[in-house]
Write an enzyme that holds these catalytic residues in place. Structure first.
Site, PDB file in Angstrom:
ATOM      1  N   HIS A 109       3.006  -0.241  21.796  1.00 13.24           N
ATOM      2  CA  HIS A 109       2.908  -1.498  21.051  1.00 13.24           C
ATOM      3  C   HIS A 109       4.045  -1.621  20.028  1.00 13.24           C
ATOM      4  O   HIS A 109       4.781  -2.614  20.009  1.00 13.24           O
ATOM      5  CB  HIS A 109       1.548  -1.546  20.344  1.00 13.24           C
ATOM      6  CG  HIS A 109       1.308  -2.790  19.553  1.00 13.24           C
ATOM      7  ND1 HIS A 109       0.535  -3.833  20.020  1.00 13.24           N
ATOM      8  CD2 HIS A 109       1.726  -3.177  18.323  1.00 13.24           C
ATOM      9  CE1 HIS A 109       0.499  -4.793  19.112  1.00 13.24           C
ATOM     10  NE2 HIS A 109       1.210  -4.419  18.071  1.00 13.24           N
ATOM     11  N   GLU A 110       4.175  -0.606  19.166  1.00 12.44           N
ATOM     12  CA  GLU A 110       5.168  -0.681  18.087  1.00 12.44           C
ATOM     13  C   GLU A 110       6.602  -0.640  18.624  1.00 12.44           C
ATOM     14  O   GLU A 110       7.489  -1.300  18.089  1.00 12.44           O
ATOM     15  CB  GLU A 110       4.948   0.444  17.066  1.00 12.44           C
ATOM     16  CG  GLU A 110       3.599   0.406  16.346  1.00 12.44           C
ATOM     17  CD  GLU A 110       3.292  -0.909  15.644  1.00 12.44           C
ATOM     18  OE1 GLU A 110       4.231  -1.689  15.359  1.00 12.44           O
ATOM     19  OE2 GLU A 110       2.095  -1.179  15.394  1.00 12.44           O
ATOM     20  N   HIS A 166      12.119  -5.624  20.743  1.00 10.65           N
ATOM     21  CA  HIS A 166      12.269  -7.076  20.542  1.00 10.65           C
ATOM     22  C   HIS A 166      13.273  -7.301  19.395  1.00 10.65           C
ATOM     23  O   HIS A 166      14.221  -8.087  19.520  1.00 10.65           O
ATOM     24  CB  HIS A 166      10.895  -7.672  20.194  1.00 10.65           C
ATOM     25  CG  HIS A 166      10.869  -9.169  20.146  1.00 10.65           C
ATOM     26  ND1 HIS A 166       9.746  -9.876  19.778  1.00 10.65           N
ATOM     27  CD2 HIS A 166      11.809 -10.109  20.406  1.00 10.65           C
ATOM     28  CE1 HIS A 166       9.994 -11.165  19.827  1.00 10.65           C
ATOM     29  NE2 HIS A 166      11.245 -11.339  20.198  1.00 10.65           N
ATOM     30  N   HIS A 195       7.603  -4.114  19.625  1.00 13.52           N
ATOM     31  CA  HIS A 195       8.138  -4.861  18.477  1.00 13.52           C
ATOM     32  C   HIS A 195       9.579  -4.457  18.193  1.00 13.52           C
ATOM     33  O   HIS A 195      10.454  -5.295  17.978  1.00 13.52           O
ATOM     34  CB  HIS A 195       7.321  -4.539  17.207  1.00 13.52           C
ATOM     35  CG  HIS A 195       6.016  -5.256  17.101  1.00 13.52           C
ATOM     36  ND1 HIS A 195       5.892  -6.622  17.234  1.00 13.52           N
ATOM     37  CD2 HIS A 195       4.767  -4.786  16.822  1.00 13.52           C
ATOM     38  CE1 HIS A 195       4.616  -6.962  17.068  1.00 13.52           C
ATOM     39  NE2 HIS A 195       3.920  -5.869  16.820  1.00 13.52           N
TER      40      HIS A 195
END
Length: 594
Positions: free
Chosen positions: A388-389, A395, A392
């Protein structure tokens, strides 16, 4: 686990490399003094933005100063989060936090002055000066808000009152996190444990039904005692937002929240409509859960317990990295290389230490690496958090690499998409490769729970928000009993006839801090739906799916979020993304219901 290590006892290879931002405090202090002397010169441009050359000069100086301030801010906060008991770094953080408010006041004149200029004049200056062309979208965005920007005096008055207008949120935060206590309950081993907001999530997942029932009744019993205070607090928060919306000449609070990012109001309302048309899927899930748990009757406190208990496996960090890399293979070599370089170059602070901030996040600036804070504890959930992190962070990596500084940040509407796409690819991978039937069912239930809590639940929240704002906008007051009734009815509608809607749940609205950030929660559902759509097209190997997705990652904030997603093949103005997520939910129900 043994005793928690001190920061200095953790091997450097497990820590993020913050020294790449500043080598030491002396270097930080030197830059801080330079920033303070340079930043004051921004005020000199007030009243002088009368031609394109002067505007460009200001924009360039503002970027230089903002980038310096950003680095100072990030370093101080990252160092503080490493050990929140370290007074030196707490002092550093405090110093930059106070200064950032001062810095904001130096640039407050810019938007009002741009809005005072004729729109035609700005367009001509952009055409005339090549270097201004890259700011075209920024100017269009400012000009779009012209009807909602007030006079300089009024803006200053609202800014001065902002702290007072935010009071309900501050009161709710202190009341629920500091002042409220929930007494003690017995855990699964019969030990008396103090119930807190922090450990409630563990107890509500307990396989011992008496434990989760006791936690549920105790927690909501305490909220119920304060329901009138909490209702007043929420009403005041909503009225405050409605007031700001009206003063800024928006037609509604919903428009005030969505219009700045050019999100059509129908995106919000259609998401709720699609959900209402598909509630039978959630009713079916409740029914299957009841059957798999072997219950005569299912209650609200049974919703979070896993339907299949499996022994927790230890997943060492390096093994977790391998799992995530395998799961993300469909994203291609380039993406995997960035991921691996992040692991090797010191993006991640991996393990817990004494005083380290809890939870997990991804952060960084235009001139720093992306940084990831983890508290990795060798659980499968930690592997998911890593995916998940890093979603980010990659991105951010792409958007900073491909976009100029002023377009490198992305909106909240897009923020959760990349992280959730990674999670989606990971859970698909884990389900597909699992051969043990019980473990497979456990993973399927995990994805079902993700969709239930992130899409169904958040859109139920969104429906509640819309009702409360519109009711108060009409001048109709809402009491604790009114809030309770609306919440009760929504739970009945969403969860169906199979479940007993316990009276304690009626006051759950009072526990949700997100209701103090108006029309925020729907973005969890839309973000999840967009991520599901990306993951599906990538896994199915659709033509250019990976390139389109990377186009989304590279776009940063160079356009409005709806357009960025649409260009990448996900149209959030249609029902399709949420309907596709619901199809996946039904597919998972078929897998588990045998």
């Amino acid at each position: 686990m043994g005793e928690l290590k001190k920061r200095e006892e953790i091997d450097n290879k497990f820590k993020w490399n913050v020294d790449k931002v500043f080598k030491n405090i002396e270097e930080w202090e030197k830059d801080f003094q330079v920033l303070k002397s340079e930043a004051v010169t921004l005020k000199d441009y007030s009243g002088k933005l009368t031609n394109g050359e002067k505007i460009l000069e200001y924009l360039k100086l503002n970027e230089k100063i903002s980038r310096k301030a950003e680095k100072l801010y990030i370093y101080a906060h990252l160092k503080s989060d490493e050990d929140t008991s370290n007074a030196t770094y707490q002092g550093l953080m405090s110093k930059i936090d106070i200064y950032m408010a001062e810095l904001a006041s130096y640039t407050a004149f810019f938007v009002p002055e741009i809005l005072n200029l004729e729109e035609e004049f700005i367009k001509k200056e952009i055409e005339r000066i090549d270097e201004l062309k890259e700011y075209k979208f920024s100017f269009e965005d400012i000009l779009k808000e012209k009807p909602h920007i007030l006079s300089k005096d009024m803006e200053e008055l609202l800014a001065a009152a902002s702290d007072c207008l935010d009071a309900p949120s501050a009161i709710h935060n202190i009341l629920t996190n500091a002042d409220m206590t929930f007494g003690k309950i017995n855990d699964e081993d019969g030990n008396e444990i103090e119930l807190t907001e922090g450990n409630y999530s563990e107890f509500i997942r307990s396989k011992n039904r008496e434990v989760r029932k006791a936690a549920f009744e105790k927690l909501f019993g305490e909220y119920s005692k304060l329901k009138n205070t909490l209702a007043t607090s929420l009403s005041c928060s909503i009225k405050s937002f409605n007031f700001s919306s009206k003063v800024r000449k928006y037609n509604s609070a919903l428009e005030a929240s969505l219009k700045p990012n050019n999100i059509p109001l129908d995106v919000y309302k259609n998401a709720i409509k699609v959900m209402n048309n598909n509630l039978s899927s959630l009713h079916r899930y409740v029914s299957i859960k009841k059957k798999l748990l072997g219950l005569d009757e299912i209650h609200m406190y049974d919703l979070y317990v896993p339907v299949i208990e499996v022994q927790k496996e230890k997943v060492e960090f390096n093994d977790g990295v391998k799992v995530v890399l395998d799961a993300l293979k469909p994203l291609g070599e380039e993406y995997l290389n960035i991921f691996e370089s992040g692991i090797n170059d010191g993006w991640i602070d991996i393990y817990e230490n004494k005083g380290k901030r809890g939870g997990a996040y991804s952060w960084g600036g235009y001139d720093t690496m992306p940084y990831v804070l983890l508290n990795y504890n060798n659980q499968l959930e930690d592997v998911s958090t890593l995916a998940h992190e890093m979603g980010h962070s990659i991105h951010s990596y792409y958007s900073r690499k491909e976009q100029p500084y002023h377009y490198a940040g992305y909106t909240l509407f897009c923020a959760e998409v990349a992280s959730t796409t990674n999670e989606s690819l990971l859970i698909h991978y884990l389900i597909d490769k699992e051969t043990d039937e019980r473990k497979k069912l456990h993973l399927i239930n995990q994805e079902l729970e993700q969709i239930r809590t992130t899409v169904f639940r958040q859109l139920m929240f969104a429906e509640f928000e819309l009702y409360t704002h519109e009711t108060l906008e009409k001048g109709i007051p809402l009491t604790a009993e009114d809030y309770n009734k609306v919440w009760h009815d929504l739970n009945v509608k969403y969860f169906g006839e199979e479940i007993i809607i316990d009276k304690e749940i009626d006051v759950e609205w009072s526990r949700i801090p997100h209701f103090y950030s108006d029309f925020y929660v729907y973005q969890y559902a839309t973000g999840y739906a967009a991520a599901s759509a990306f993951a599906k097209s990538i896994l199915e190997g659709k033509e250019n799916a990976v390139e389109k997705y990377k186009g989304f990652l590279k776009a940063g904030g160079s356009d409005y979020p709806i357009n960025i997603l649409k260009n990448a093949g996900v149209d959030m103005t249609t029902d399709e993304p949420i309907e596709a997520t619901l199809r996946r939910f039904n597919e998972l129900l078929d897998m588990i219901d045998r």
